[in-house]
Design an enzyme around this catalytic site. Structure first.
Site, PDB file in Angstrom:
ATOM      1  CG  PHE A   1      -1.771  -1.267   1.281  1.00 42.09           C
ATOM      2  CD1 PHE A   1      -2.643  -1.640   0.276  1.00 42.09           C
ATOM      3  CD2 PHE A   1      -1.609  -2.113   2.368  1.00 42.09           C
ATOM      4  CE1 PHE A   1      -3.336  -2.839   0.340  1.00 42.09           C
ATOM      5  CE2 PHE A   1      -2.302  -3.321   2.445  1.00 42.09           C
ATOM      6  CZ  PHE A   1      -3.171  -3.674   1.435  1.00 42.09           C
TER       7      PHE A   1
ATOM      8  N   GLY B   1      -0.038  -8.577  -4.851  1.00 42.50           N
ATOM      9  CA  GLY B   1      -1.444  -8.948  -4.793  1.00 42.50           C
ATOM     10  C   GLY B   1      -2.261  -8.314  -5.892  1.00 42.50           C
TER      11      GLY B   1
ATOM     12  CG  ASN C   1      -7.563 -10.412 -15.216  1.00 43.47           C
ATOM     13  OD1 ASN C   1      -8.727 -10.350 -14.805  1.00 43.47           O
ATOM     14  ND2 ASN C   1      -6.839 -11.508 -15.140  1.00 43.47           N
TER      15      ASN C   1
ATOM     16  CE  LYS D   1      -8.244   6.540 -18.418  1.00 45.02           C
ATOM     17  NZ  LYS D   1      -8.977   7.820 -18.594  1.00 45.02           N
TER      18      LYS D   1
ATOM     19  CB  ALA E   1      -0.750  -2.743 -14.890  1.00 47.02           C
TER      20      ALA E   1
ATOM     21  N   GLY F   1      -4.898   0.700  -9.358  1.00 48.23           N
ATOM     22  CA  GLY F   1      -4.733   0.374  -7.942  1.00 48.23           C
ATOM     23  C   GLY F   1      -5.083   1.475  -6.975  1.00 48.23           C
ATOM     24  CD  GLU F   2      -1.426   4.607  -6.111  1.00 53.01           C
ATOM     25  OE1 GLU F   2      -0.392   4.036  -6.397  1.00 53.01           O
ATOM     26  OE2 GLU F   2      -1.506   5.342  -5.123  1.00 53.01           O
TER      27      GLU F   2
ATOM     28  NE  ARG G   1      -7.048  -4.183 -24.128  1.00 48.47           N
ATOM     29  CZ  ARG G   1      -6.112  -4.818 -24.803  1.00 48.47           C
ATOM     30  NH1 ARG G   1      -5.019  -4.186 -25.177  1.00 48.47           N
ATOM     31  NH2 ARG G   1      -6.248  -6.089 -25.112  1.00 48.47           N
TER      32      ARG G   1
END
Ligand SMILES: Cc1cc2nc3c(=O)[nH]c(=O)nc-3n(C[C@H](O)[C@H](O)[C@H](O)COP(=O)(O)OP(=O)(O)OC[C@H]3O[C@@H](n4cnc5c(N)ncnc54)[C@H](O)[C@@H]3O)c2cc1C
Ligand code: SF4
Lengths: 327, 764
Positions: free
Chosen positions: B247, B474, B657, B727, B517, B730-731, B654
């Site tokens: 994190f 993760g 996954n 784009k 990513a 995670g955040e 896009r």
């Protein structure tokens, strides 16, 4: 190394004998003891494992009363069908305590003996002053972070909250704790700090809790436990109330009522003034709310815990209203 | 150690495997079965254990340390103090700047925060080290500490000019606006609270250091170790195949890391040092506490005329952390006049650090609550308010958005949530004693871009290996890189083995800011493309190839089989072709750096953040966007808030996954619920010490606190943001959750809580 010796007791007698040794501590589920040992609060010379003693985990419930062995697990008692129907406040208090993992390990005897969550008590390295840990050393909490501290039953020596849930229900329902030679009202088993914050229970060296006895009653059958906290689960009570209620035939007038509070006092707190104010009265919301305020007589706050004085009566009122509605 | 049983994870249908497919995490089975070994689980010969001693004061000097009792305690190998620990060199910061050429000691004499490491004990067993650490006696000369932002001694702090953003004449326009609101919003010190604590195992073999340590940035941390010990970068090997949550907290080698590595060097034995849970609250920084005032002036139709924003965050006495508080304020809404300035205030704390969406998260709390207040002031629907002031371009950079599907997010979220049925008045919705409130807020996060590198190997048996020193904490790197390689090459995903988390692999920059990513799919795509070209080239031109002599000018690989596009000639498996041409493997290294990059620039690219590409580079401003719709239930007597419904519509471009993206969004939303209602580091003001540094007292949401969360993807491929059109993911999810909840609480109760967390005493 903090060495200690480990003894496994096979009988209550063996446990009592060993418990009389200086520095001896009993180990049941271990969820309090090991936690406090890690914090450096508990430093037993001898750990006496009582978890293997046969027959101490029985749960025996009839309409006359419940007999719960000291080694019965919190989860088993919470889920016991007759406990649920005849002593709902007990089951509800247990369900809302700790987490599933802890309830599966922890015992009823150990539960009564859990220690306060006062952060100063739990951190001897950083806060040497704590009358509960080191009598006469002072109280680090007073003047510090007090959001969780007690407003009832406090003294100049200690303002630590009794954190547990089950004992609140037991105090409301006039339960007794069986120490072998002696039997005490649960209410008397817990001691307010006064000048001796280190003495939390009326238990003597060599005594072992063997069982809890709860007398059956109409008020026990119509009882509930309400626990209020910021987090929906796995948190100690900001305030909680155990209430048992028996109504007259008219379905409105109070014949018997028991009220106890958790999360706001230095011990599980019986609120007799509320009971007295409601006995013989017809229940309506205004009456209930007014009477519930009486629980806070003598309350003293330390700033951040001021909210408890407003909150606790509302929890009592909600519990009574809930029981009244199911009339 | 990075081997996953891909076959289990990949048992879904073949379509799942392509980029964009909902493939389950390929590392899942290894984690569930315990086959995945985390840093502290390494079993090493002769391993020793270190335990730290922390300062019990927040400011002052260590005057004496008595180590005698600890030294003679059973099993003790060494007691390290500022006097006895080996001298290290000062390492550069994450921009690559060295603050000084002087020495560095991770154990201090000058204490600037409570819990700071002053000594360490190394012993044969962990228990011996713990017991001996308690015997170390430290004397201090204590000085008054500045405990937090509200401390009288804290002052206004110092301005950070780089944070100033201004256009138009914000003050006058605000003063002249017919409708105005101005309010102060505070967020407390929060912690990353990863399940896996910080710590490491350090082992020296001659001048070579191997470190097993959970890491979001192997190359950056390896650089720090190399500089501390003055050894070549290549001599440090960091290994971190699995990370139990970061994190933002696990990107740097910290003082405790230095202690363990120094102890290992001094003792010539491997040392394991794992921070205790309370030490995880004092040994590295969580999110800095922040204060903001937001003033908005609008015309009577709700059109914003001016935004004046002032922000403050706490930082440490001996370290700088700027939490950019104007980051969302300056781009979310169109306004002709704007002013944002920020100060930082030094207090006696460990240096604050990155926690999920640093900057954007508290920034959104300010502006998204303020816009809600303005909507009520004007009697407008808060959603309508946001649409009226929709920014058609980046109001600060004055550039076109690369893509901004925020209007679509509002529409899709409102529809799914049923926003149209909202009754506008506060306190107008209830069920029994539960007051019901609906709130909305938007969020955004910039597309941080950088360069990455990957090695792709096609093996003789037709399987494929991907190597990168990037990591998976993760979020699903193993999975999406396998998908990328499988799709690019045309092989089944279970034939791809992804190896991550070893600094000797192909290099990668920091995993933070939701950049990995986009960066790594690009690098793997490129490296795989090169490997594929080589494979096809061999197939066409090697005289031993069965395709040799065909008139084809290319070959196609599908599902691991090679054929000519028009189907004439044979069809071979990759293994058959490799065997025919006598190749053991094809190896390609691909990177996304410009060809002219020098070795020094490469090194700086992977080991510092100085080279990351601004999100407003060129013609576009690049961001991901989201809109959260939240329902809360507030007990009117108890003040307890429970979130009962969340619908969020998000634009991350896009999705490589969708299953993993949804998990990340939901994780962010859950963290946002905790931030809104529960999380707060509570400091004893007399001692400057956090008193709830453990998981029983530092409140994080439990399952029972989390309702069903519906996420809707409204993104479209954004070619300006990354090679494959994604784009950040995670955040984004956490940004805007806390204001949506605060807004819902206002709608439920009529009470505006501007101080997080919204605990019950603020509502009774
Ligand atoms: C994170 C956390 C959250 C918790 N939350 C809650 C909560 O919300 N509500 C709540 O009520 N409780 C809560 N608890 C406390 C938990 O219920 C107690 O730890 C548990 O009930 C103790 O039982 P045990 O069998 O594990 O006791 P042990 O740890 O084995 O023993 C505890 C103490 O009791 C003594 N003892 C044990 N058995 C006997 C006996 N038969 N006679 C005399 N002395 C005995 C031991 O010597 C020891 O001092 C929480 C605990 C933790 C760690
Ligand atoms: S409140 Fe009681 S337990 Fe807490 S520090 Fe004071 S004396 Fe110790």
């Amino acid at each position: 190394m903090r060495d200690f010796s480990y003894l496994r007791a096979d009988s209550i007698e063996a446990a009592r004998n060993a418990a009389a040794l200086p520095g001896a501590m009993l180990l049941a589920g271990g969820t309090t003891l090991i936690d406090l040992a890690k914090c450096g609060v508990a430093e037993p010379a001898t750990v006496i494992d009582i978890s293997h003693i046969e027959g101490l985990n029985a749960i025996d419930v009839t309409a006359d009363g419940a007999l719960i062995g000291a080694l019965a697990k919190m989860s088993h008692v919470a889920d016991h069908a007759e406990v649920k129907s005849l002593f709902p406040a007990v089951s509800e208090a247990l369900w809302q305590a700790a987490s599933a993992q802890l309830r599966n390990m922890a015992t009823i005897g150990g539960n009564l003996m859990q220690r306060t969550r006062c952060p100063y008590f739990r951190d001897p390295g950083n806060f040497p002053a704590c009358n509960k840990r080191a009598p006469g050393s002072g109280c680090s909490a007073i003047g510090g972070v007090t959001r969780g501290h007690a407003v009832l039953g406090v003294s100049e020596a200690c303002i630590a909250t009794y954190p547990g849930d089950l004992a609140v229900a037991l105090v409301a329902l006039d339960a007794e704790v069986d120490l072998g030679e002696r039997k005490l009202k649960v209410e008397d088993f817990f001691l307010a700090p006064g000048a001796t914050a280190e003495q939390e229970h009326d238990i003597r060296p060599g005594e072992v809790i063997t069982a809890i006895e709860i007398p059956g009653s109409a008020a026990a059958r119509r009882s509930t436990y309400i626990k209020v906290r910021d987090r929906q689960s796995y948190e100690f009570a900001a305030a909680s109330a155990a209430v048992g209620l028996e109504l007259e035939g008219d379905g409105r007038t109070v014949r018997d009522i028991r009220v106890a509070l958790g999360g706001v006092a230095t011990k599980p707190w019986r609120a007799r003034a509320v009971e007295d104010a409601l006995k013989g009265k017809a229940l309506d919301e205004a009456t209930i709310r007014e009477a519930s305020e009486l629980a806070m007589q003598g309350a003293v706050d330390h700033g951040a815990n001021h909210y408890k004085i407003a909150l606790a009566p509302r929890v009592i009122a909600r519990a009574i209203l809930k029981l009244g509605e199911t009339a | 150690m990075t081997v996953h049983d891909m076959k289990h994870a990949a048992s879904d249908s073949a379509r799942l495997e392509a980029v964009g497919g909902r493939l389950s995490r390929v590392d899942g089975p290894a984690k569930i079965t315990g086959a995945a070994h985390y840093a502290f689980e390494q079993q090493l010969e002769g391993l020793t254990h270190a335990v730290l001693v922390g300062a019990t004061i927040a400011a002052g000097k260590v005057t004496a340390i008595d180590t005698r009792a600890a030294e003679t305690a059973p099993g003790v190998l060494a007691v390290l103090t500022p006097e006895t620990i080996m001298e290290l060199k000062t390492a550069s910061d994450w921009f690559g700047n060295r603050p000084s050429d002087g020495p560095y000691s991770p154990l201090v004499r000058e204490v600037t925060f409570s819990g700071q490491h002053v000594a360490a004990v190394v012993a044969e067993t962990f228990e011996q080290a713990v017991a001996a650490a308690a015997l170390v006696k430290v004397w201090y000369d204590e000085m008054p500490a500045i405990v937090d932002l509200s401390d009288g001694k804290a002052g206004d702090g110092m301005p950070i000019d780089a944070m100033t953003k201004e256009w138009g004449d914000a003050q006058s326009a605000f003063a002249a606006a017919p409708v105005r609101i101005c309010a102060a919003y505070n967020t407390p010190r929060e912690f990353q609270a990863a399940m896996e604590p910080h710590g490491l195992i350090a082992r020296w073999q001659g001048d070579e250091l191997t470190v097993w340590e959970p890491s979001q940035w192997l190359d950056g941390m390896a650089r720090t170790y190399a500089e501390w010990f003055d050894i070549p970068f290549e001599n440090v090997r960091l290994i971190s195949p699995y990370i139990g949550g970061g994190f933002g907290s696990k990107a740097l080698a910290l003082a405790h890391s230095a202690v363990a590595a120094a102890a290992a060097r001094m003792l010539e034995r491997p040392v394991k040092l794992v921070l205790s849970r309370p030490q995880n609250f004092t040994s590295y920084g969580g999110r800095a506490a922040t204060r903001q005032t937001v003033a908005i002036g609008a015309d009577r139709n709700g059109r914003i005329q001016s935004i004046v924003h002032r922000g403050v965050n706490e930082t440490a006495v001996d370290g700088m952390w700027v939490e950019p508080l104007g980051s969302v304020t300056s781009i979310m809404y169109a306004t002709p006049n704007f002013s944002s300035k920020q100060n930082v205030v030094r207090v006696n704390t460990v240096v604050p650090g990155a926690k999920r969406a640093p900057g954007e998260n508290p920034s959104a709390f300010g502006i998204e609550c303020a816009i809600d207040e303005l909507a009520y002031e004007l009697g407008l629907d808060p959603l309508e308010m946001r649409l009226i002031n929709y920014a058609e371009q980046d109001p600060h950079a004055k550039k076109a958005w690369s893509t901004r599907q925020l209007r679509e997010a509002f529409a899709a979220g409102a529809e799914a949530f049923g926003w149209a049925k909202r009754s506008p008045q506060p306190r107008s919705m209830r069920e029994g004693r539960q007051l019901i409130g609906w709130g909305v807020a938007a969020g955004t996060y910039p597309v941080r871009r950088a360069y990455g590198e990957a090695v792709v190997k096609i093996m003789a048996n037709g399987s494929v290996e991907v190597e990168s020193s990037s990591i998976d904490m993760g979020q699903g790197t193993y999975t999406i890189l396998a998908q990328t390689a499988a799709e690019t090459l045309g092989v089944p995903v279970e034939n791809v083995l992804v190896k991550l988390g070893d600094s000797h692999f192909a290099r990668a920059g920091v995993t933070g800011g939701s950049r990995l990513a986009g960066v790594m799919t690009g690098a793997v795509h490129k490296a795989t493309g090169q490997a594929l070209d080589e494979l096809i080239g061999l197939g066409l031109s090697d005289p031993r190839s069965p395709f040799h002599g065909l008139q084809a000018n290319t070959l196609q690989v599908r599902n691991g089989r090679i054929a000519s596009p028009r189907g004439e000639g044979p069809e071979l498996s990759i293994a058959e072709l490799m065997s025919a041409v006598g190749r053991e493997r094809i190896e390609a290294k691909g990177d996304t750096l410009p060809a002219s990059t020098t070795p020094e620039e490469r090194y700086a690219n992977y080991t510092t953040i100085a080279k990351s590409i601004p999100h407003t580079e060129g013609d576009y401003s690049r961001h991901s966007w989201c809109a959260h719709f939240v329902e809360v239930r507030v007990d009117e007597d108890f003040g307890t808030v429970r979130v009962s419904r969340v619908v969020s519509a998000l634009d991350s471009g896009r999705l490589y996954n969708p299953k993993l993206a949804e998990s990340q969004w939901k994780g962010g939303i859950i963290m946002g619920i905790g931030q809104a209602l529960l999380e707060e580091g509570i400091v004893d003001r007399r001692h400057g010490r956090i008193v709830n540094g453990n998981f029983a007292d530092y409140m994080l949401p439990t399952n029972a606190d989390i309702p069903d969360i519906q996420t809707i993807s409204v993104g479209i491929p954004d070619p300006h943001s990354s090679a494959l059109g994604g784009k950040g993911v995670g955040e984004l999810g956490i940004v805007g959750v806390a204001p949506a909840i605060a807004n819902a609480v206002f709608h439920a109760t009529g009470k505006r809580v501007r101080d997080l967390p919204i605990t019950l005493e603020k509502l009774i």
